[in-house]
Scaffold this active site. Structure first.
Site, mmCIF file in Angstrom:
data_model
loop_
_atom_site.group_PDB
_atom_site.id
_atom_site.type_symbol
_atom_site.label_atom_id
_atom_site.label_comp_id
_atom_site.label_asym_id
_atom_site.label_seq_id
_atom_site.Cartn_x
_atom_site.Cartn_y
_atom_site.Cartn_z
ATOM 1 C CB CYS A 1 -0.870 -0.056 1.375
ATOM 2 S SG CYS A 1 -1.864 1.414 1.263
ATOM 3 C CB CYS B 1 -0.533 2.648 4.012
ATOM 4 S SG CYS B 1 -1.617 1.849 3.196
ATOM 5 C CG ASP B 2 3.326 1.280 4.322
ATOM 6 O OD1 ASP B 2 3.081 1.837 5.563
ATOM 7 O OD2 ASP B 2 3.121 0.079 3.836
#
Ligand code: NDP
Length: 323
Positions: free
Chosen positions: A136, A139-140
Site C-alpha cells: 500500500c 499508507c507507507d
C-alpha cells in the site's frame, strides 16, 4: 438472552456496506452491520479521493468513510465490531458467527466483505512486510522519502502507486512481467512523462534481499525472456499486482467465479441463494471504485427490502440488539 432474528445483516463496513446500511435503515429494516477488525475497507488505506461525486475539492479516504458511518448511525444502524468467522447459508434464517463466539441470525444477508491486495508469495516478502516491503503506497510511501523503490505490477494500481511514490522517492522502478502495461492509457502516459519513473520489462522478482527484519537492500530479478537473473539495489518494494476477494468464508456455500469473486446475477446484487446479496469489491473484479461499491450497496439494500416484503418476512420485531 432472547434470540432475535434480524431483518438484514450487512457484513463489511466499506462504502458498499455503509451504503447498504443507510438504505436499509431508512427503509426501517433496523440493519445490523458487522465491521471487522479492519473497519472501513480499502478507503481507510487511501489518501486523497478526488473522484467521489459531491467533493469537488477531494476528500481523504478515512474521512469519507467516517462521514458515511455517521450517516448510517443517524438512521439507527446497529454496528457490531468483530470478525465474521463462519456463516451458515444452508437455510434461512442465515447465521453469522462473530469472533467464533457470538451467533447472529438474519432473514436476509448483504455481503460487502471487499477484497485485499495479492502478494507474490515469496518467503522474503512476508518476512520483510512492513520492513521495506508494502502492499500500500498510500499508507507507507511517506517512509520512503529520499529513497529508491520498486513497484511490482503493470495494472492501474501499480502505475498509480508508482506515480504517487514519486512524491517521496528519488526514483521509482516499475517492474513488470510483460513488455506492455495493462494500465489505462491516461495512467500510462502520466507515468511515461514522469522523469522519476523507470521501467523494467519482462521481469519478475524472485527474491527480496534484506536483514532478518529489514531494511530492504535489494531484489533478485529474473528476465523471463532471457532467463537471466540479476541482483539490483532497492530500499523498498511495493507489491501492486491486483486484489483478491474476501470470500473464503463463503466457499462451498455460495457460487463464486473462477477468481473467487461472488457470482451475482448480471445487473443485480442477487447471489444464487435467495435472500443473500453481494455488493462492492467482493463481487466486482472490474470497476472496484468507491462509487460503484456504494451504488451496488444501495441496490443490495433495495433488493433485501423487496425480498423481505415479497416473502412476507418483514416485521418490526427485529430488535437489532439480541444475539
Ligand atoms: P490488475 O489485475 O489490473 O493488474 C495486475 C497487474 O499485476 C497486471 O499487470 C499483472 O500482470 C500483474 N501481476 C499479477 N500477478 C502477478 C504476479 N504474481 N507477479 C507479477 N505480476 C503480477 O489489478 P489492478 O489492481 O492494477 O487493477 C484492478 C482494477 O482496478 C482494474 O480494473 C483497474 O482499472 C482498476 N483500478 C483503477 C484505478 C483508477 O482508475 N484510478 C486505480 C487502481 C485500479 P499482467 O498484466 O501480465 O497480467
Amino acid at each position: 438472552m432472547t434470540e432475535s432474528i434480524h431483518n438484514v445483516i450487512v457484513i463489511g463496513s466499506g462504502p458498499a456496506g455503509l451504503t447498504a446500511a443507510i438504505y436499509a435503515a431508512r427503509a426501517n429494516l433496523r440493519p445490523v452491520l458487522i465491521e471487522g477488525a479492519q473497519a472501513g475497507g480499502q478507503l481507510m488505506i487511501t489518501t486523497e479521493v478526488e473522484n467521489f461525486p459531491g467533493f469537488p475539492e477531494g476528500i481523504q479516504g478515512p474521512q469519507l468513510i467516517l462521514e458515511m458511518k455517521k450517516q448510517a448511525q443517524r438512521f439507527d444502524t446497529n454496528f457490531i465490531t468483530g470478525d465474521v468467522t463462519a456463516v451458515d447459508l444452508s437455510h434461512p434464517p442465515f447465521s453469522v458467527v462473530v469472533d467464533g463466539e457470538r451467533t447472529y441470525r438474519t432473514k436476509s444477508l448483504i455481503i460487502c466483505s471487499g477484497a485485499r491486495a495479492k502478494l507474490l508469495g515469496l518467503e522474503s516478502e512476508s518476512r520483510l512486510m512492513g520492513h521495506g516491503v508494502s502492499a500500500c503506497a498510500t499508507c507507507d510511501g511517506f517512509f520512503f522519502r529520499g529513497k529508491e523503490v520498486f513497484v511490482v505490477g503493470g495494472g492501474d494500481t501499480a502505475v498509480e502507486e508508482a506515480t504517487f511514490l514519486t512524491r517521496f522517492a528519488t526514483k521509482v522502478t516499475l517492474v513488470h512481467r510483460r513488455d506492455k502495461l495493462r494500465a489505462s492509457k491516461i495512467m500510462q502516459d502520466r507515468a511515461a512523462r514522469n522523469p522519476k519513473i523507470d521501467f523494467l520489462w519482462n521481469t519478475v522478482v524472485v527474491d527480496i534481499l534484506g536483514g532478518e527484519s529489514g531494511p530492504v537492500t535489494g531484489a533478485v530479478l529474473k528476465n523471463i525472456k532471457s532467463g537471466e537473473t540479476s541482483q539490483k539495489k532497492t530500499e523498498g518494494l511495493f507489491v501492486a499486482i491486483g486484489h483478491e476477494p474476501n470470500t473464503a468464508l463463503f466457499r462451498g456455500q455460495l457460487e463464486l467465479d473462477d477468481r473467487g469473486y461472488i457470482r451475482t446475477q448480471p445487473g443485480t446484487p442477487r447471489t444464487n441463494i435467495s435472500g443473500v446479496f453481494a455488493a462492492g469489491d467482493v463481487q466486482d473484479p472490474t470497476y472496484r471504485q468507491a462509487i460503484t461499491a456504494a451504488g451496488t450497496g444501495c441496490m443490495a439494500a433495495m433488493e433485501a427490502e423487496r425480498f423481505l416484503e415479497s416473502a412476507g418476512l418483514e416485521n418490526g420485531s427485529a430488535t437489532g440488539e439480541g444475539h
